[in-house]
Design a protein around this motif. Structure first.
Motif, short mmCIF file in Angstrom:
data_model
loop_
_atom_site.label_atom_id
_atom_site.label_comp_id
_atom_site.label_asym_id
_atom_site.label_seq_id
_atom_site.Cartn_x
_atom_site.Cartn_y
_atom_site.Cartn_z
N ASP A 1 34.20 7.38 48.00
CA ASP A 1 33.40 8.65 48.01
C ASP A 1 34.12 9.70 47.90
N GLY A 2 35.65 9.62 47.91
CA GLY A 2 36.37 10.64 47.61
C GLY A 2 36.63 10.82 46.10
N ARG A 3 36.73 9.83 45.38
CA ARG A 3 37.19 9.76 43.89
C ARG A 3 36.23 10.62 43.10
N PRO A 4 34.90 10.71 43.33
CA PRO A 4 33.75 11.57 42.22
C PRO A 4 34.39 12.92 42.63
N ASP A 5 35.00 13.43 43.96
CA ASP A 5 35.20 14.77 44.17
C ASP A 5 36.46 15.03 43.45
N VAL A 6 37.52 14.13 43.53
CA VAL A 6 38.86 14.58 42.61
C VAL A 6 38.37 14.62 41.05
N VAL A 7 37.53 13.99 40.88
CA VAL A 7 37.21 14.01 39.05
C VAL A 7 36.69 15.45 38.90
N ALA A 8 35.72 15.62 39.91
CA ALA A 8 34.84 17.34 39.76
C ALA A 8 35.89 18.19 39.79
#
Length: 427
Positions: free
Chosen positions: A130-137
């Motif tokens: 769940d956290g990785r997409p937020d990092v990419v964004a």
């Protein structure tokens, strides 16, 4: 020149010196220094460029030096409310220095420092699904801001942490090499710094692995998948899963459980499982716990029985005065059976504690090396403790060569029944 002229010249020089002294004393008075600080504060308020701030800093340096040099009156020790002129001036200088630093910048170096911290966070953190997409964004948003501010198009090749970190690092290198001026490029630097700080805040908000509970971490890694749905409800489900993995002979999930659980109960039971299995794959995790001189990990090292385990156990053989640990270590070395252990084990035949001497003798029997025959024969002949002598007799029988058995045959009528029994086995 006449004597009168000389006297007049001397008097004039003395007057000039006195005037200079009075002028210096006036310049270093508390009121004068206070006024100079007022002037510096006004200059600070009016400063618009880094050069202006540099001038104010130079003034503060001079004022601070003069405060130290001034012969200012000491406060009355009998009056608790008496003012200390020197201390008050020093406090004003310190306050103005703080205001000066607040007005400086921002600088390109501040942006670079923030980006270096962000890059480290990206690459060093284990992110959840769940956290990785937020990092990419967060990184994508930051890169768009960079492109709009300094017309530099940089993108991450993928959502991989290394690629994301590399993109942020590229921006840092561009900023560092752009020679941005804190006066002329103040707005650009401020915008980049705000974007870098926003990136840091977004990374802080993204879910990382350590934010999860132990059960959430294990669930995310499929640890409980081995259980039937009804068994997952049994308490504790973790222990049920470990037992299933033991039956399946799967070591990796068991080691993962050992490294993840923060429970004495679970650690004890997982270590018992690994002791029964003795898997070499568990060496690193067990070795780490053995460093604390805990006995169960030492026993497991004996089951793992590789060269690294042997070397580690040699370090524990004196037990730091812990007789129980020494006995466990000696037993483990015997189970491993490395010829490298014969000498260090044989040295423990001289231990003061008879239980350690007995354990060393039995360990030599397990090792089965013929070099141990003579030391064991000496113990059988001269040790004062019958328990130790019986262990030496057992070890000689275990070695089982003709020479070992010949030694035993002379003890069929020994004073100790256990020694007699071992001698009779030899015959």
């Amino acid at each position: 020149m006449s004597n009168g002229d000389d006297e007049a010249a001397d008097e004039e020089a003395a007057n000039e010196e006195a005037d200079a002294g009075e002028a210096e004393e006036t310049a270093l008075s508390a009121d004068t220094l206070d006024q100079r600080l007022d002037d510096a504060e006004e200059a600070l308020d009016a400063a618009e460029t880094e050069a202006d701030l540099d001038d104010v800093e130079e003034d503060l340096n001079e004022i601070e030096a003069d405060v130290e040099a001034a012969d200012l009156p000491e406060p009355d020790e009998d009056d608790e409310d008496a003012e200390d002129p020197a201390a008050e001036l020093e406090d004003r200088v310190a306050d103005l220095r703080d205001q000066l630093e607040d007005q400086r910048g921002p600088y390109a170096d501040d942006v670079v420092a923030a980006l270096e911290e962000a890059q480290s966070t990206i690459t060093d953190t284990r992110w959840t699904e769940d956290g990785r997409p937020d990092v990419v964004a967060a990184v994508d948003s930051f890169l768009k801001t960079v492109e709009s501010e300094i017309d530099t198009a940089i993108s991450a090749e993928s959502g991989d942490s290394e690629d994301l970190g590399d993109a942020v690092d590229q921006v840092a290198q561009v900023v560092e090499g752009s020679a941005l001026d804190p006066d002329e490029d103040e707005e650009t630097i401020a915008a980049l710094l705000e974007a870098a700080e926003t990136l840091q805040d977004d990374l802080e908000a993204a879910e990382e692995w350590d934010d999860l509970t132990v059960r959430q971490q294990l669930d995310a890694e499929g640890f409980y998948d081995v259980l039937e749905s009804e068994n997952r409800k049994d308490f504790p489900a973790e222990w049920n899963a470990v037992k299933v993995y033991e039956e399946l002979g799967e070591v990796e999930p068991i080691v993962k459980a050992l490294e993840t659980f923060d429970s004495d109960f679970m650690e004890e039971n997982v270590l018992d499982t690994l002791w029964r299995m003795g898997p070499e794959e568990a060496y690193d995790a067990v070795h780490q716990r053995a460093q604390k001189r805990n006995k169960r990990p030492v026993q497991i090292l004996g089951k793992i029985a590789n060269d690294d385990a042997t070397e580690t156990l040699h370090d524990f053989i004196d037990g730091d005065g812990d007789a129980a640990l020494q006995k466990v270590t000696l037993r483990a070395l015997g189970e491993i059976g490395s010829e490298e252990s014969v000498q260090p084990v044989a040295q423990r035949l001289d231990a003061d504690n008879y239980e350690i001497r007995s354990a060393a003798a039995r360990s030599l029997g397990l090792l089965g090396d013929t070099r141990a025959i003579e030391p064991l024969a000496d113990i059988l002949d001269g040790d004062e403790a019958n328990e130790v002598r019986a262990s030496a007799a057992w070890a000689l029988n275990r070695i089982g060569t003709r020479r070992a058995l010949d030694v035993l045959e002379g003890y069929t009528d020994d004073r100790a029944y256990l020694v007699q029994a071992e001698a009779e086995k030899a015959i």
